[in-house]
Motif scaffolding. Structure first.
Motif, PDB file in Angstrom:
ATOM      1  N   MET A  16       0.688  -1.121  -0.116  1.00 21.43           N
ATOM      2  CA  MET A  16      -0.281   0.112   0.066  1.00 21.43           C
ATOM      3  C   MET A  16       1.037   1.215  -0.006  1.00 21.43           C
ATOM      4  SD  MET A  16      -3.292  -1.781   1.280  1.00 21.43           S
ATOM      5  CE  MET A  16      -4.051  -0.150   0.655  1.00 21.43           C
ATOM      6  N   THR A  17       0.103   2.066  -0.723  1.00 22.78           N
ATOM      7  CA  THR A  17       1.004   2.999  -0.213  1.00 22.78           C
ATOM      8  C   THR A  17       0.210   4.869   0.387  1.00 22.78           C
ATOM      9  OG1 THR A  17       1.198   3.428  -3.319  1.00 22.78           O
ATOM     10  CG2 THR A  17       1.835   5.572  -2.106  1.00 22.78           C
ATOM     11  N   VAL A  18       1.139   5.221   0.761  1.00 21.30           N
ATOM     12  CA  VAL A  18       0.414   6.490   2.280  1.00 21.30           C
ATOM     13  C   VAL A  18       0.001   7.466   1.094  1.00 21.30           C
ATOM     14  CG1 VAL A  18       0.963   7.241   4.534  1.00 21.30           C
ATOM     15  CG2 VAL A  18       1.601   4.998   4.087  1.00 21.30           C
ATOM     16  N   GLY A  19      -0.803   8.523   1.790  1.00 18.08           N
ATOM     17  CA  GLY A  19      -1.076   9.594   0.630  1.00 18.08           C
ATOM     18  C   GLY A  19      -1.646  10.066   1.875  1.00 18.08           C
ATOM     19  N   GLU A  20      -2.704  10.998   0.649  1.00 21.96           N
ATOM     20  CA  GLU A  20      -3.075  12.702   1.856  1.00 21.96           C
ATOM     21  C   GLU A  20      -4.983  13.270   0.201  1.00 21.96           C
ATOM     22  OE1 GLU A  20      -2.675  16.447   3.545  1.00 21.96           O
ATOM     23  OE2 GLU A  20      -1.172  15.899   4.919  1.00 21.96           O
ATOM     24  N   VAL A  21      -5.622  13.301   0.715  1.00 22.75           N
ATOM     25  CA  VAL A  21      -6.591  13.480   0.083  1.00 22.75           C
ATOM     26  C   VAL A  21      -6.305  14.868  -0.001  1.00 22.75           C
ATOM     27  CG1 VAL A  21      -8.602  13.452  -1.146  1.00 22.75           C
ATOM     28  CG2 VAL A  21      -7.665  11.097   0.398  1.00 22.75           C
ATOM     29  N   ARG A  22      -6.308  15.561  -1.497  1.00 24.26           N
ATOM     30  CA  ARG A  22      -6.427  16.508  -2.018  1.00 24.26           C
ATOM     31  C   ARG A  22      -7.820  16.784  -3.012  1.00 24.26           C
ATOM     32  NH1 ARG A  22      -3.072  17.980   1.075  1.00 24.26           N
ATOM     33  NH2 ARG A  22      -0.914  18.574   0.998  1.00 24.26           N
ATOM     34  N   LYS A  23      -8.122  15.895  -3.509  1.00 23.69           N
ATOM     35  CA  LYS A  23      -9.700  16.855  -4.025  1.00 23.69           C
ATOM     36  C   LYS A  23     -10.195  15.517  -4.612  1.00 23.69           C
ATOM     37  CE  LYS A  23     -10.377  19.181  -7.774  1.00 23.69           C
ATOM     38  NZ  LYS A  23     -10.252  19.547  -9.799  1.00 23.69           N
ATOM     39  N   ASP A  25     -13.015  13.567  -7.269  1.00 25.01           N
ATOM     40  CA  ASP A  25     -14.109  14.451  -8.287  1.00 25.01           C
ATOM     41  C   ASP A  25     -14.940  12.778  -8.581  1.00 25.01           C
ATOM     42  OD1 ASP A  25     -15.553  15.065 -10.258  1.00 25.01           O
ATOM     43  OD2 ASP A  25     -13.780  15.470 -11.590  1.00 25.01           O
ATOM     44  N   THR A  26     -16.042  12.844  -7.816  1.00 27.01           N
ATOM     45  CA  THR A  26     -16.979  11.718  -7.976  1.00 27.01           C
ATOM     46  C   THR A  26     -17.630  11.007  -9.376  1.00 27.01           C
ATOM     47  OG1 THR A  26     -18.818  13.110  -6.193  1.00 27.01           O
ATOM     48  CG2 THR A  26     -17.330  11.537  -5.462  1.00 27.01           C
ATOM     49  N   GLU A  27     -18.008  12.328  -9.548  1.00 25.11           N
ATOM     50  CA  GLU A  27     -18.852  12.354 -11.171  1.00 25.11           C
ATOM     51  C   GLU A  27     -17.059  11.306 -11.647  1.00 25.11           C
ATOM     52  OE1 GLU A  27     -20.694  15.775 -12.957  1.00 25.11           O
ATOM     53  OE2 GLU A  27     -22.085  16.372 -10.998  1.00 25.11           O
ATOM     54  N   GLN A  28     -16.185  11.716 -12.075  1.00 20.44           N
ATOM     55  CA  GLN A  28     -15.085  11.275 -13.252  1.00 20.44           C
ATOM     56  C   GLN A  28     -15.000  10.306 -12.397  1.00 20.44           C
ATOM     57  OE1 GLN A  28     -14.523  12.587 -16.248  1.00 20.44           O
ATOM     58  NE2 GLN A  28     -16.540  14.076 -15.865  1.00 20.44           N
ATOM     59  N   GLY A  29     -14.484  10.347 -10.926  1.00 19.01           N
ATOM     60  CA  GLY A  29     -14.119   8.657 -10.399  1.00 19.01           C
ATOM     61  C   GLY A  29     -12.936   9.150 -10.629  1.00 19.01           C
ATOM     62  N   LYS A  30     -12.195  10.279  -9.914  1.00 18.04           N
ATOM     63  CA  LYS A  30     -10.939  10.117  -9.666  1.00 18.04           C
ATOM     64  C   LYS A  30     -10.967  11.225  -8.405  1.00 18.04           C
ATOM     65  CE  LYS A  30      -9.794  11.932 -14.692  1.00 18.04           C
ATOM     66  NZ  LYS A  30     -10.580  11.077 -15.708  1.00 18.04           N
ATOM     67  N   ILE A  31     -10.016  11.194  -7.892  1.00 21.91           N
ATOM     68  CA  ILE A  31      -9.173  11.386  -6.236  1.00 21.91           C
ATOM     69  C   ILE A  31      -7.461  11.657  -7.056  1.00 21.91           C
ATOM     70  CG2 ILE A  31      -8.893   9.976  -6.317  1.00 21.91           C
ATOM     71  CD1 ILE A  31      -9.162   9.765  -3.386  1.00 21.91           C
ATOM     72  N   THR A  32      -7.287  12.845  -6.607  1.00 21.32           N
ATOM     73  CA  THR A  32      -6.248  13.793  -6.434  1.00 21.32           C
ATOM     74  C   THR A  32      -5.408  13.202  -4.999  1.00 21.32           C
ATOM     75  OG1 THR A  32      -6.652  15.495  -7.462  1.00 21.32           O
ATOM     76  CG2 THR A  32      -5.406  16.162  -6.742  1.00 21.32           C
ATOM     77  N   ILE A  33      -4.172  12.797  -5.037  1.00 23.00           N
ATOM     78  CA  ILE A  33      -3.608  12.073  -3.727  1.00 23.00           C
ATOM     79  C   ILE A  33      -2.427  12.607  -3.807  1.00 23.00           C
ATOM     80  CG2 ILE A  33      -2.701  10.879  -2.391  1.00 23.00           C
ATOM     81  CD1 ILE A  33      -5.106   8.211  -3.542  1.00 23.00           C
ATOM     82  N   LYS A  34      -1.418  13.305  -3.119  1.00 22.42           N
ATOM     83  CA  LYS A  34      -0.454  14.093  -2.612  1.00 22.42           C
ATOM     84  C   LYS A  34       0.275  12.776  -2.258  1.00 22.42           C
ATOM     85  CE  LYS A  34       3.126  16.977  -0.231  1.00 22.42           C
ATOM     86  NZ  LYS A  34       2.953  17.916   1.329  1.00 22.42           N
ATOM     87  N   HIS A  35       1.278  11.463  -2.063  1.00 20.99           N
ATOM     88  CA  HIS A  35       1.830  10.115  -1.939  1.00 20.99           C
ATOM     89  C   HIS A  35       3.624  10.148  -1.931  1.00 20.99           C
ATOM     90  CE1 HIS A  35       2.787   9.267  -6.043  1.00 20.99           C
ATOM     91  NE2 HIS A  35       2.327   9.806  -6.637  1.00 20.99           N
ATOM     92  N   GLY A  36       3.356   9.059  -1.686  1.00 20.03           N
ATOM     93  CA  GLY A  36       4.084   8.696  -1.047  1.00 20.03           C
ATOM     94  C   GLY A  36       5.054   8.094  -2.532  1.00 20.03           C
TER      95      GLY A  36
END
Length: 87
Positions: A16-23, A25-36
Motif C-alpha cells: 500500500m502507498t500512503v497519501g493525503e487526499v487533495r481533491k 471528483d466523484t462524477e469523474q471517478g477521480k481522486i487527487t492524492i499527495k502520495h509517498g
C-alpha cells in the motif's frame, strides 16, 4: 467499509502507498492524492490525479484524509484498485 476484494488485493502483490487526499471528483471517478513513493510503479512522491476502479470507493473520503491505497498501471492510466482511510 472496505470491500472484501479490496482487502484481498491490498494483502496481495502490491504494497500500500500512503497519501493525503487533495481533491475528490466523484462524477469523474477521480481522486487527487499527495502520495509517498509508489514502489510497484517506481514512482517518486508527488501529487497527482488517479482514476478509481469504482466511484463508490470515494464515498466517505474527504479532502485532508490520510489514506492507504494500491495503484496499478492499466494501459498507461493510473487506476486505484484499493483505497482505505489510514488509521
Amino acid at each position: 467499509s472496505l470491500l472484501p476484494s479490496a482487502s484481498a488485493l491490498a494483502a496481495g502483490d502490491h504494497p500500500m502507498t500512503v497519501g493525503e487526499v487533495r481533491k475528490i471528483d466523484t462524477e469523474q471517478g477521480k481522486i487527487t492524492i499527495k502520495h509517498g513513493p509508489i514502489t510497484n510503479l517506481e514512482m517518486p512522491p508527488m501529487t497527482m490525479v488517479f482514476g478509481v476502479q469504482d466511484a463508490q470507493m470515494l464515498e466517505g473520503m474527504a479532502k485532508g484524509d490520510k489514506v492507504n491505497f494500491v495503484v496499478v498501471d492499466e494501459g498507461g492510466k493510473m487506476i486505484i484498485e484499493a483505497l482505505e482511510k489510514a488509521e
